[in-house]
Design a protein around this motif. Structure first.
Motif, PDB file in Angstrom:
ATOM      1  N   ILE A  57     115.485 -34.340  62.285  1.00 55.06           N
ATOM      2  CA  ILE A  57     114.197 -34.888  62.000  1.00 55.06           C
ATOM      3  C   ILE A  57     113.049 -34.335  62.874  1.00 55.06           C
ATOM      4  N   PRO A  58     111.960 -33.578  61.829  1.00 57.39           N
ATOM      5  CA  PRO A  58     110.820 -33.471  62.530  1.00 57.39           C
ATOM      6  C   PRO A  58     109.570 -34.806  62.396  1.00 57.39           C
ATOM      7  N   SER A  59     110.079 -35.209  63.127  1.00 63.72           N
ATOM      8  CA  SER A  59     109.047 -36.571  63.447  1.00 63.72           C
ATOM      9  C   SER A  59     107.549 -36.656  62.833  1.00 63.72           C
ATOM     10  N   ALA A  60     106.786 -35.080  62.875  1.00 64.78           N
ATOM     11  CA  ALA A  60     105.739 -34.930  62.589  1.00 64.78           C
ATOM     12  C   ALA A  60     105.473 -35.418  61.280  1.00 64.78           C
ATOM     13  N   LEU A  61     106.375 -35.469  60.568  1.00 64.98           N
ATOM     14  CA  LEU A  61     106.342 -35.185  58.865  1.00 64.98           C
ATOM     15  C   LEU A  61     106.854 -36.711  58.737  1.00 64.98           C
ATOM     16  N   CYS A  62     107.709 -37.576  59.561  1.00 67.66           N
ATOM     17  CA  CYS A  62     107.739 -39.060  58.981  1.00 67.66           C
ATOM     18  C   CYS A  62     107.518 -40.850  59.377  1.00 67.66           C
ATOM     19  N   ASP A  63     107.418 -41.152  58.380  1.00 67.60           N
ATOM     20  CA  ASP A  63     106.485 -42.467  58.360  1.00 67.60           C
ATOM     21  C   ASP A  63     107.338 -43.493  59.773  1.00 67.60           C
ATOM     22  N   LYS A  64     109.251 -43.758  58.692  1.00 67.28           N
ATOM     23  CA  LYS A  64     109.269 -44.822  59.898  1.00 67.28           C
ATOM     24  C   LYS A  64     110.742 -44.155  60.301  1.00 67.28           C
ATOM     25  N   LEU A  65     111.503 -43.621  61.687  1.00 66.78           N
ATOM     26  CA  LEU A  65     112.996 -44.080  61.995  1.00 66.78           C
ATOM     27  C   LEU A  65     113.388 -44.438  62.854  1.00 66.78           C
ATOM     28  N   PRO A  66     115.220 -44.519  62.250  1.00 65.25           N
ATOM     29  CA  PRO A  66     115.662 -45.729  63.729  1.00 65.25           C
ATOM     30  C   PRO A  66     116.234 -45.521  64.706  1.00 65.25           C
ATOM     31  N   VAL A  67     116.759 -46.555  65.783  1.00 65.87           N
ATOM     32  CA  VAL A  67     116.259 -44.944  67.488  1.00 65.87           C
ATOM     33  C   VAL A  67     117.852 -45.061  67.490  1.00 65.87           C
ATOM     34  N   LEU A  68     118.479 -43.893  67.621  1.00 66.55           N
ATOM     35  CA  LEU A  68     119.188 -43.671  68.249  1.00 66.55           C
ATOM     36  C   LEU A  68     120.073 -43.712  69.428  1.00 66.55           C
ATOM     37  N   PHE A  69     121.077 -45.092  69.534  1.00 64.45           N
ATOM     38  CA  PHE A  69     121.812 -45.562  70.400  1.00 64.45           C
ATOM     39  C   PHE A  69     123.260 -45.278  70.679  1.00 64.45           C
TER      40      PHE A  69
END
Length: 390
Positions: A57-69
């Motif tokens: 995941i490139p977080s700077a490009l993203c708007d929504k993301l799940p949490v990895l548990f």
């Protein structure tokens, strides 16, 4: 006088060997190989691609993301697995005892960077890719309201701002958005008070190697390599190089834009929307060939996720016990028809010690749970639990 010894330098020599990165295959395939070689992952065909996708995941490009548990009993490799994500993003693995302020500062310092513009004194604030890694999460951790809010609100870039009070007594707006890797021995998010956060989680179930069976469908029964033998800094450099490539950035935008808005799938609309940015980045990184492959994997995961998140913890623990007893019976050429009370009692004590259960169930709770799994207690002196069918 004895000369001082640089133990840190000696320790570094033990990890002087870089992870053998294969430049001929995509970024995602290298991460997938690392996970496959170093970890015994249950339900590997589904969980390894999901673990790999989250690492891309490139977080700077993203708007929504799940949490990895990542959850499982002690010794199943949760901390080592979490350290892979920390190595990719050159961040530390936070312990459950870490303060909200220390975690907030890590996000602030690692997520943004200032650059001088064209040799001038003017500085531009740019967002970097970042991932928060929090190990051994527990109920005490989640009782911290500020930390719980950070975990709860940080899944959506557009609703992740929270107001905090700083040392000067003034309020300050703080953005909590970023990928988050959490690990725990507790199945925390099946509890009602944590369910809102649990709805945003991508669950990965792990088991200690000695408890793995073929029924768990693992990728392997013994580890081929130990990630501790390598210097994993190559992961960060390769990740940075991959997401600095403008062709990869363009592909991400094209793939993300091409995903249809209406999809016929059993996955809830809200949950699928959480995963679309992750899916797009994983396709670019070579984890999946296309959206249909990714959706198929996520749909299989979704069916098992629904069973897990809606299940009663006691029932799940007993289901594992029954599976173990079945395997013992089958090895002896027998069919499991009864459960011995003493063996069950010992297993429940072990389950509490491993924090799979908060406490021993009452006789009524145990009877109801076993009844739902097809077993009832006989009235004879032995008092065994007999299979009656479901």
């Amino acid at each position: 006088m004895v000369e001082p010894i640089d133990y840190a330098a000696i320790r570094k020599l033990l990890r002087s060997k870089d992870y053998p990165w294969d430049v001929s295959v995509p970024f995602g395939k290298n991460i997938e190989r690392l996970i496959d070689e170093c970890f015994c992952v249950p339900n590997a065909e589904i969980q390894i691609p999901l673990l790999t996708a989250y690492a891309c995941i490139p977080s700077a490009l993203c708007d929504k993301l799940p949490v990895l548990f990542i959850y499982g009993a002690e010794g199943c490799g949760k901390t080592e697995l979490s350290s892979i994500y920390a190595a990719i993003h050159q961040t530390q693995v936070f312990a459950a005892s870490s303060t909200f302020a220390s975690i907030r500062n890590e996000i602030d310092n690692k997520r943004f960077q200032f650059f001088n513009v064209d040799g001038t004194d003017f500085q531009q604030k740019l967002e970097k890719n970042f991932c928060l890694v929090l190990d051994n999460l527990n109920k005490e951790t989640l009782s911290n309201d500020q930390l719980y809010t950070l975990l709860l609100t940080g899944y959506n870039r557009h609703s992740s701002n929270t107001i905090i009070s700083v040392e000067t007594g003034k309020n300050r707006t703080f953005s909590t958005f970023c990928p988050k890797v959490l690990s725990s021995i507790h199945g925390l998010f099946s509890e009602p008070r944590y369910r809102e956060l649990g709805r945003r989680c991508l669950y990965i179930s792990m088991k200690p190697i000695e408890r793995l069976t073929k029924a768990d469908s693992p990728n392997r029964m013994t580890r081929e390599n130990d990630p501790g033998q390598w210097d994993l800094s190559v992961l960060a450099s390769q990740y940075k190089e991959f997401w600095s490539n403008r062709d990869n950035l363009s592909r991400f935008l094209v793939i993300r834009d091409s995903i249809p808005t209406k999809i016929n799938t059993p996955i809830s609309t809200a949950y699928l929307s959480l995963c679309l940015d992750m899916i797009a980045s994983a396709i670019v990184a070579g984890v999946w060939h296309n959206f249909d492959d990714a959706l198929s994997c996520l749909e299989t995961y979704w069916s098992s996720r629904t069973e897990h998140t809606e299940a009663v913890p006691l029932v799940e623990v007993l289901r594992n016990f029954i599976q173990q007893q079945k395997e013992v019976s089958e090895r002896n050429g027998l069919r499991l028809t009864t459960l011995e009370p003493y063996a069950l009692k010992q297993f429940l004590v072990f389950a509490v010690q491993q924090a799979w259960l908060d406490n021993n169930p009452s006789s009524y709770e145990l009877a109801e749970a076993l009844k739902s799994l097809g077993f009832m207690r006989t009235r004879d002196a032995k008092g065994v639990w007999k299979w009656i069918g479901q």
